[in-house]
Write an enzyme that holds these catalytic residues in place. Structure first.
Site, PDB file in Angstrom:
ATOM      1  CE1 TYR A  15       4.341 -25.735  28.787  1.00 11.78           C
ATOM      2  CE2 TYR A  15       3.915 -26.957  30.166  1.00 11.78           C
ATOM      3  CZ  TYR A  15       3.432 -25.784  29.534  1.00 11.78           C
ATOM      4  OH  TYR A  15       2.781 -24.611  30.356  1.00 11.78           O
ATOM      5  CE1 TYR A 143       4.248 -20.555  32.183  1.00  8.85           C
ATOM      6  CE2 TYR A 143       3.203 -20.194  33.894  1.00  8.85           C
ATOM      7  CZ  TYR A 143       3.676 -20.536  32.358  1.00  8.85           C
ATOM      8  OH  TYR A 143       2.861 -21.718  32.627  1.00  8.85           O
ATOM      9  CG  ASP A 243       1.780 -14.450  39.722  1.00  3.81           C
ATOM     10  OD1 ASP A 243       1.926 -14.809  40.115  1.00  3.81           O
ATOM     11  OD2 ASP A 243       2.565 -14.728  38.082  1.00  3.81           O
ATOM     12  CE  LYS A 272       2.370 -22.670  39.982  1.00  2.00           C
ATOM     13  NZ  LYS A 272       2.780 -24.162  38.907  1.00  2.00           N
TER      14      LYS A 272
HETATM   15  N1  PLP Z   1       2.226 -17.511  37.697  1.00  4.93           N
HETATM   16  C1  PLP Z   1       3.050 -18.275  38.158  1.00  4.93           C
HETATM   17  C2  PLP Z   1       4.127 -17.269  38.786  1.00  4.93           C
HETATM   18  C3  PLP Z   1       3.183 -19.550  37.757  1.00  4.93           C
HETATM   19  O1  PLP Z   1       4.106 -20.309  38.167  1.00  4.93           O
HETATM   20  C4  PLP Z   1       2.117 -20.378  37.826  1.00  4.93           C
HETATM   21  C5  PLP Z   1       2.719 -21.472  37.378  1.00  4.93           C
HETATM   22  O2  PLP Z   1       3.310 -21.969  37.102  1.00  4.93           O
HETATM   23  C6  PLP Z   1       1.147 -19.658  36.823  1.00  4.93           C
HETATM   24  C7  PLP Z   1       1.318 -17.828  37.155  1.00  4.93           C
HETATM   25  C8  PLP Z   1       0.255 -19.782  36.247  1.00  4.93           C
HETATM   26  O3  PLP Z   1      -0.399 -20.875  36.489  1.00  4.93           O
HETATM   27  P1  PLP Z   1      -1.812 -22.069  36.237  1.00  4.93           P
HETATM   28  O4  PLP Z   1      -0.785 -23.034  36.020  1.00  4.93           O
HETATM   29  O5  PLP Z   1      -2.380 -22.095  37.854  1.00  4.93           O
HETATM   30  O6  PLP Z   1      -2.571 -21.563  35.373  1.00  4.93           O
END
Ligand code: PLP
Length: 433
Positions: A15, A143, A243, A272
């Site tokens: 970014y 997100y 998620d 993560k």
């Molecule tokens: N899902 C959520 C809730 C996230 O916070 C993130 C990343 O911040 C992602 C998916 C995407 O993960 P990555 O950056 O490993 O592709």
């Protein structure tokens, strides 16, 4: 040319622009809660390097697991082969996950695991004889990643708006607004109800970040929302995807954020902290019903297969990380972090540039009216030796779960200093995480 000079002119950062980019620091090593810079200064990593470094940087047992695995086999394709680290990790992850999510697809990043979850939902509905259910419903303020399907499921008015024309349109309900700990109001679910009533026949699954909408909103919402959502999805034959990439692994207190609501999804994504922030790895977990239904359809194969799927080094790191999650009482550590942040940060709400202060688990958010100027942010990082990465209007901390109280106090002091600064000019681009 120094490393920093070359980096500045040739290397894109997340970014960021390549014309007059924001400053970056040259990291030399990292251990525990700290990152060491090339000039020897140390910064507390108050954002766990985008929320993945749960056990601290370069944890000796994870480093050792990667080293040992690297001597045997660094990689082998997962099409036509399997290997010990993948099998052991799958077993361990299933045991660690909420009951019933016992089929595993390994992915190479969080975004990819979200793509996989969405594709599973679509293949599931096709196999059920409902091919018209080829879209998803999601939440505003959410997100799910930066790849195209993950972007299309993230807040439609958020950071991906630039790419609207190349994204498939999905359905969005309003951002949940009753806060965690607030009094439930059924009206908060009305928008989701309307969305599903209107478009249920086209919806394969609903996806959301349970309890904690992270990178787009830093929003903690009421657990009843998830109970209503589970009930609605069951009634309509719609799959529910949680998620847990940001919120899982004790970030909000319990092992999984969904535990606040006592409901389980049909599909769940994790990433993560899975490897404790040592290698990139994510996974999509599905129920037996989802997997069996997909496998009974045409094609019976699930159509996804990344090159680095189930990379053995990453699997070895994740197994060592799960060992650490099993050995430590992180729920208790997070309770302490939460209490300390609450008492240190609550008074900041009196500051003229502060709109709100909220803390859940090991997530502390000070929502400013507008972020201080970049120079103020840089000064606070350097003076306090605390690495913060504010975005939008949020100054926040998500420190390693192993952070002691002295570390939390230093982070809180840095945040308090920043919260006392006047609002700066609008920022360009740097509005993610
Ligand atoms: N899902 C959520 C809730 C996230 O916070 C993130 C990343 O911040 C992602 C998916 C995407 O993960 P990555 O950056 O490993 O592709």
């Amino acid at each position: 040319m120094t490393d920093l000079e070359f980096d500045r002119t040739h290397v894109w950062h997340p970014y960021a622009s390549l014309r007059d980019p924001p400053p970056v620091r040259l990291a030399r090593s990292a251990s525990g809660v700290e990152i060491e810079l090339s000039d020897g200064r140390r910064l507390i990593d108050a954002v766990s390097s985008w929320w993945c470094v749960a056990h601290g940087h370069n944890h000796p047992s994870i480093v050792e697991a990667i080293r040992r695995q690297s001597e045997r086999m660094c990689h082998v394709m997962f099409g036509g082969f399997t290997h010990g680290p993948a099998v052991e990790l799958a077993e361990r992850l299933i045991a660690f996950a909420p009951p019933g999510l016992d089929r595993v697809f390994f992915a190479d990043s969080g975004s990819i695991s979200v793509e996989v979850a969405a594709k599973m939902a679509v293949q599931y509905q096709r196999a059920k004889g409902r091919p018209q259910r080829a879209k998803l419903a999601a939440l505003k303020g959410g997100y799910h990643g930066d790849t195209s399907l993950a972007m299309a499921l993230s807040d439609p008015d958020g950071m991906h708006v630039l790419f609207r024309d190349i994204m498939t349109r999905h359905f969005f309900a309003e951002k949940p607004s009753v806060p965690f700990g607030g009094e439930w109001d059924a009206a908060d679910f009305a928008s989701m109800l309307r969305t599903v009533e209107a478009h249920g026949d086209e919806i394969a699954a609903v996806i959301c970040e349970p309890i904690f909408q992270a990178a787009n909103a830093m929003n903690f919402y009421h657990p009843q929302y998830l109970r209503e959502l589970r009930r609605l999805c069951d009634e309509k034959g719609i799959l529910l995807i949680f998620d847990e990439i940001a919120a899982g692994f004790h970030r909000t207190g319990p092992r999984w954020a969904q535990e606040h609501a006592g409901v389980r999804p049909d599909i769940m994504t994790v990433g993560k902290a899975l490897t404790g922030g040592h290698m990139t790895l994510a996974a999509t977990l599905a129920s037996g019903e989802v997997a069996d239904t997909i496998s009974g359809g045409t094609p019976s194969a699930f159509m996804h297969g990344p090159t680095y799927m189930a990379n053995p080094l990453a699997c070895a790191a994740a197994i060592a990380s799960l060992d650490l999650f099993a050995a430590a009482d992180y729920a208790e550590s997070v309770r302490k972090i939460e209490a300390r942040f609450k008492s240190a940060l609550a008074p900041l709400v009196q500051r003229p540039n502060v709109a709100d202060v909220r803390v859940l688990g090991a997530v502390a958010v000070v929502e400013t009216k507008r972020l201080p100027a970049r120079a103020d942010i840089e000064r606070v990082i350097d003076e306090h030796g605390v690495w913060l990465r504010p975005f939008c209007d949020y100054v926040y901390a998500m420190p390693p779960l192993v952070s002691g109280m002295a570390t939390i106090d230093r982070i809180a002091a840095a945040i308090a200093d920043l919260a006392a600064c006047p609002p700066g000019p609008p920022q360009d681009g740097d509005f993610h995480e």
